[in-house]
Write an enzyme that holds these catalytic residues in place. Structure first.
Site, short mmCIF file in Angstrom:
data_model
loop_
_atom_site.label_atom_id
_atom_site.label_comp_id
_atom_site.label_asym_id
_atom_site.label_seq_id
_atom_site.Cartn_x
_atom_site.Cartn_y
_atom_site.Cartn_z
N HIS A 138 5.13 -7.58 1.74
CA HIS A 138 3.98 -7.29 1.41
C HIS A 138 4.09 -5.87 0.61
CE1 HIS A 138 -0.18 -8.33 0.01
NE2 HIS A 138 -0.02 -6.65 -0.12
N GLU A 139 4.21 -4.97 1.03
CA GLU A 139 4.33 -3.81 0.48
C GLU A 139 5.18 -3.50 -0.40
OE1 GLU A 139 1.53 -2.00 0.26
OE2 GLU A 139 0.38 -3.34 1.84
N HIS A 142 5.31 -4.95 -3.32
CA HIS A 142 4.29 -4.22 -4.71
C HIS A 142 5.13 -2.76 -5.35
CE1 HIS A 142 -0.18 -5.64 -3.95
NE2 HIS A 142 -0.23 -5.38 -3.07
N GLU A 189 -2.78 -8.88 -5.05
CA GLU A 189 -2.55 -8.83 -3.64
C GLU A 189 -2.05 -10.60 -3.19
OE1 GLU A 189 -3.67 -7.25 -0.40
OE2 GLU A 189 -2.57 -6.20 -2.77
#
Length: 361
Positions: A138-139, A142, A189
């Site tokens: 997930h990060e 980003h 997100e």
């Protein structure tokens, strides 16, 4: 840590996505919210000013001096996950990653020139290996999408707004930009959740991770299907008053509600778009320059039209009815807010005030 070395990648067999563009997993609402943010009056001025003023070097020194940097020697399992995520999403430069002492589960990707990933001890202690792998992915998502720049500005402006709260006009101007940034970040997100699934390639682990973030480390007391049913009840429940309350509840938040995130991710995992990526058919970075802005707008508009059409939320259903030319606006608003309807139109207002019980949080 910041070189392109992807050695010691975990051996669990998963698909890799060479040269994948972030467009492959970005949520249409993420892109449209970012376009709206950039069009906000004063945003460009603030962005240019802050880009030169934000103490990024100080930020890096802060984590270097007061957190634990992930490496082969420290939090080696997280180091392996980070290399793995960068390998699968083909992120050439592995960002530094830190673990910071904080009992509240959390993670972020910040930085202007280069992204930094930070996870809290609360999150590391809460999640198992596969759940954590989705978070690291997930990060990294980003980072690949370039979200860290706007996230950093959001953090700075949120702190600044607290300091200048006593200046009425100054605080209003800052909070307008903060509100727009929060709206974009909530959408971003959803994109990063998709990147986490592409890295972990285990939907159940992603679901469990979101469920634990909502309810803590009591997995034996929770159920993924029941958790997803909450999202359906949240979307469909209540009347227009509840729809307004949902909007007010989410405005101060940087993240969408966890049940909503889980439902959105499951929907994407079952979509043709996800399957095409898993089959190796996805946009490449070397094609990004040829991307049409008009096509992006069209995709975002199509997404919102589908959302309105399929949503069970009372407000969205009303918008859909009105867009379709159905009925009288005043009558619909009266019925929706009072819980009335066509079947009870002869009650001379006796249904006013009726509606579902106080189930909203």
């Amino acid at each position: 840590m910041t070189d392109g070395n992807h050695e010691n990648v975990p051996s669990r067999n998963r698909r890799r996505f060479p040269d994948i563009s972030s467009r492959a997993y970005e949520h249409p609402a993420d892109r449209s919210a970012l376009v709206a943010l950039r069009k906000l009056t004063g945003f460009d001025t603030v962005f240019k000013a802050l880009s030169g003023l934000l103490p990024e070097r100080s930020l890096r020194l802060l984590f270097l001096s007061d957190s634990v940097r992930v490496s082969e020697a420290q939090f080696a399992h997280l180091h392996a996950m980070l290399l793995d995520a960068c390998y699968i999403l083909d992120l050439k430069k592995v960002p530094p990653m830190y673990v910071t002492q904080d009992p509240k589960p959390g993670a972020m990707c910040i930085g202007l020139d280069e992204p930094i990933i930070v996870v809290t001890t609360g999150l590391v202690e809460l999640l198992d290996e596969e759940e954590m792998r989705a978070v690291v992915g997930h990060e990294v998502g980003h980072a690949l999408s370039g979200h860290s720049v706007y996230r950093t500005i959001l953090l700075f402006l949120t702190n600044l707004a607290l300091k200048v709260a006593w200046i009425p006009l100054g605080n209003i101007a800052i909070m307008a930009i903060v509100t727009a940034l929060r709206e974009w970040f909530r959408k971003s997100e959803l994109s990063a959740d998709r990147a986490g699934l592409l890295v972990g390639q285990d939907l159940q682990s992603s679901m469990r991770g979101l469920m634990k973030i909502a309810g803590g480390n009591h997995l034996h007391e929770m159920n993924v299907d029941a958790f997803l049913a909450q999202a359906d009840e949240y979307e469909a429940g209540g009347d227009l008053r509840d729809s307004v309350l949902k909007i007010l509840n989410v405005l101060p938040r940087s993240h969408p509600f966890t049940t909503v995130r889980a439902a959105e991710l499951k929907k994407w995992a079952e979509s043709r778009d996800y399957q095409r990526i898993m089959d190796g058919h996805y946009p490449k970075r070397d094609e990004d320059g040829d991307t049409s802005v008009t096509d992006s707008f069209r995709e975002s508009a199509s997404h919102y039209a589908d959302t309105v059409r399929t949503s069970k939320d009372p407000l969205m259903k009303l918008v859909g009815d009105l867009a379709g030319g159905a009925g009288d606006l005043g009558g619909k608003l009266r019925d929706k807010f009072t819980g009335g309807g066509s079947s009870g139109s002869s009650n001379n207002g006796s249904d006013t005030g009726k509606g579902p019980g106080p189930d909203a949080p």
